[in-house]
Scaffold this active site. Structure first.
Site, PDB file in Angstrom:
ATOM      1  N   THR A  12       0.837  -1.199   0.000  1.00  0.00           N
ATOM      2  CA  THR A  12       0.000   0.000   0.000  1.00  0.00           C
ATOM      3  C   THR A  12       0.876   1.255   0.000  1.00  0.00           C
ATOM      4  O   THR A  12       2.045   1.216   0.370  1.00  0.00           O
ATOM      5  CB  THR A  12      -0.935   0.036   1.219  1.00  0.00           C
ATOM      6  N   GLY A  13       0.289   2.358  -0.423  1.00  0.00           N
ATOM      7  CA  GLY A  13       0.985   3.640  -0.368  1.00  0.00           C
ATOM      8  C   GLY A  13       2.120   3.763  -1.361  1.00  0.00           C
ATOM      9  O   GLY A  13       3.229   4.167  -0.995  1.00  0.00           O
ATOM     10  N   SER A  15       2.768   5.801  -4.501  1.00  0.00           N
ATOM     11  CA  SER A  15       2.219   6.873  -5.330  1.00  0.00           C
ATOM     12  C   SER A  15       3.247   7.663  -6.110  1.00  0.00           C
ATOM     13  O   SER A  15       2.872   8.536  -6.892  1.00  0.00           O
ATOM     14  CB  SER A  15       1.414   7.856  -4.455  1.00  0.00           C
ATOM     15  N   GLY A  18      10.106   8.117  -6.118  1.00  0.00           N
ATOM     16  CA  GLY A  18      11.182   8.055  -5.138  1.00  0.00           C
ATOM     17  C   GLY A  18      10.779   7.569  -3.764  1.00  0.00           C
ATOM     18  O   GLY A  18      11.580   7.641  -2.828  1.00  0.00           O
ATOM     19  N   ILE A  20       9.344   5.024  -0.570  1.00  0.00           N
ATOM     20  CA  ILE A  20       9.683   3.717  -0.013  1.00  0.00           C
ATOM     21  C   ILE A  20       8.828   2.629  -0.659  1.00  0.00           C
ATOM     22  O   ILE A  20       9.315   1.526  -0.937  1.00  0.00           O
ATOM     23  CB  ILE A  20       9.503   3.732   1.519  1.00  0.00           C
ATOM     24  N   GLY A  21       7.555   2.918  -0.917  1.00  0.00           N
ATOM     25  CA  GLY A  21       6.680   1.924  -1.512  1.00  0.00           C
ATOM     26  C   GLY A  21       7.185   1.421  -2.852  1.00  0.00           C
ATOM     27  O   GLY A  21       7.148   0.213  -3.130  1.00  0.00           O
ATOM     28  N   SER A 165       7.781   4.106  12.955  1.00  0.00           N
ATOM     29  CA  SER A 165       8.669   5.265  12.778  1.00  0.00           C
ATOM     30  C   SER A 165       9.621   5.513  13.931  1.00  0.00           C
ATOM     31  O   SER A 165      10.088   6.629  14.109  1.00  0.00           O
ATOM     32  CB  SER A 165       7.823   6.524  12.529  1.00  0.00           C
ATOM     33  N   TYR A 178       0.774  11.601  14.646  1.00  0.00           N
ATOM     34  CA  TYR A 178       1.504  10.613  13.857  1.00  0.00           C
ATOM     35  C   TYR A 178       2.264   9.654  14.771  1.00  0.00           C
ATOM     36  O   TYR A 178       2.183   8.430  14.605  1.00  0.00           O
ATOM     37  CB  TYR A 178       2.469  11.321  12.915  1.00  0.00           C
TER      38      TYR A 178
END
Length: 266
Positions: A12-13, A15, A18, A20-21, A165, A178
Site C-alpha cells: 500500500t501507499g 504513489s 522516489g 519507499i513503496g 517510525s 503521527y
C-alpha cells in the site's frame, strides 16, 4: 533471484517514483513476486508537489512487468470504510491469492499541542490505525479460510509487514498524532503476531529511520548526517531489502518484532 517466485504481494501507499513503496515493489519483484500496489496521488501531491504524476502508477506497473512479474494497481483511500475488503477482492480477481502484505501507506501532518484538533486526530487514526488494522485482519481471515479449504495438512503461511517510525526510541515533538498512531501499530504488531503464529502467518514491523524520499531539504540533510555513524542518510532501497527478507521463507522464525533498521541513527 527467485525467493518469492509465485508469490503475490500487496504493497500500500505507492504513489511516486522516489518513495519507499516503489522501492519495496521493485525489491519484491526482483525476487519473483507479483505485485498489487495501491496509491493515493492526491495525498502525496500535497506533500511532494513536484514529484507526483497521476499517470505514474500505470508507468510503474509497466516497469514491474518488464521484470518478468505480474503487476496491477488501484487508487485506494484506506480512510474509507470497506476499503480493505475492496482491495482484497480486487487483488484476487486480477492476480490471485496474496500471501504477503506490506502496510506502507501512512498519513502524517505535523502538529504540536497548539495545533492538534479532533479532525487531525481522526484523519491519522483512520489511515494509520483503522486502515492498517482492518487490512491486516481481512488479509489474515482470507488466508485462514483458504487454509481450511485446502486442508489442515497443508501449511499456506503468510507475511504481514507493517511500517513504524521509531517513536519508541525517542520523543517526536511536533508530530503528536503521527507518533501516537504509529505507536499503536507497534503494539498491534506484537499482539497480532501471537494470534497468527498458529496459522504460520508472521507479523513484523520495520522502522526505517529518517529516509531520503524527497522530503529532505539540504538543510535537513546537513543536520541529520552527523547522527548517522555510517556516514550517509538512509535511502528507500535500505528498508526495501529488509522487507524483502521478511517476506521470504528465510524469515519464517521471526515474528512479533519491531526492527529498527536505521543505520545506527540516534
Amino acid at each position: 533471484m527467485n525467493k518469492l517466485q509465485g508469490k503475490i504481494a500487496i504493497v500500500t501507499g505507492v504513489s511516486r517514483e522516489g518513495g519507499i513503496g516503489a522501492a519495496i515493489c521493485r525489491a519484491l519483484a526482483n525476487e519473483g513476486a507479483s505485485l498489487f500496489f495501491t496509491h493515493l496521488c492526491e495525498y502525496d501531491q500535497e506533500v511532494y508537489p513536484r514529484s507526483v504524476d497521476e499517470h505514474w502508477p500505470d508507468i510503474f506497473a509497466q516497469e514491474l512487468r518488464k521484470m518478468g512479474v505480474q503487476a496491477a494497481h488501484m487508487k485506494l483511500d484506506l480512510a474509507q470504510s470497506g476499503s480493505a475488503a475492496d482491495l482484497l477482492a480486487e487483488v484476487q480477481k486480477t492476480l490471485g491469492l496474496p500471501t504477503i502484505l506490506v502496510n506502507n501507506a501512512t498519513y502524517s501532518v505535523d502538529a504540536d499541542f497548539r495545533q492538534l484538533n479532533e479532525s487531525l486526530i481522526d484523519a491519522h487514526c483512520a489511515v494509520n490505525i483503522r486502515g492498517t488494522f482492518m487490512l491486516s485482519a481481512e488479509f489474515s481471515r482470507l488466508l485462514e479460510a483458504e487454509m481450511k479449504n485446502i486442508g489442515s495438512s497443508h501449511t499456506l503461511g503468510g507475511r504481514i509487514i507493517n511500517m513504524t517510525s521509531g517513536q519508541g526510541k525517542s520523543p517526536m515533538p511536533g508530530n503528536l498524532a503521527y507518533a501516537a498512531t504509529k505507536g499503536a501499530i507497534s503494539v498491534f504488531t506484537e499482539s497480532l503476531a501471537a494470534e497468527l503464529a498458529p496459522l504460520h502467518i508472521t507479523v513484523n514491523a520495520v522502522d526505517p529511520g529518517p529516509t531520503d524520499t524527497g522530503w529532505m531539504t539540504e538543510e535537513i540533510k546537513k543536520a541529520l548526517l552527523p547522527q548517522f555513524p555510517m556516514g550517509r542518510i538512509g535511502v528507500p532501497e535500505d528498508v526495501a531489502k529488509l522487507i524483502t527478507f521478511l517476506a521470504s521463507d528465510d524469515s519464517e522464525w521471526i515474528t512479533g518484532e519491531i526492527i529498527h533498521s536505521r543505520g545506527g541513527f540516534s
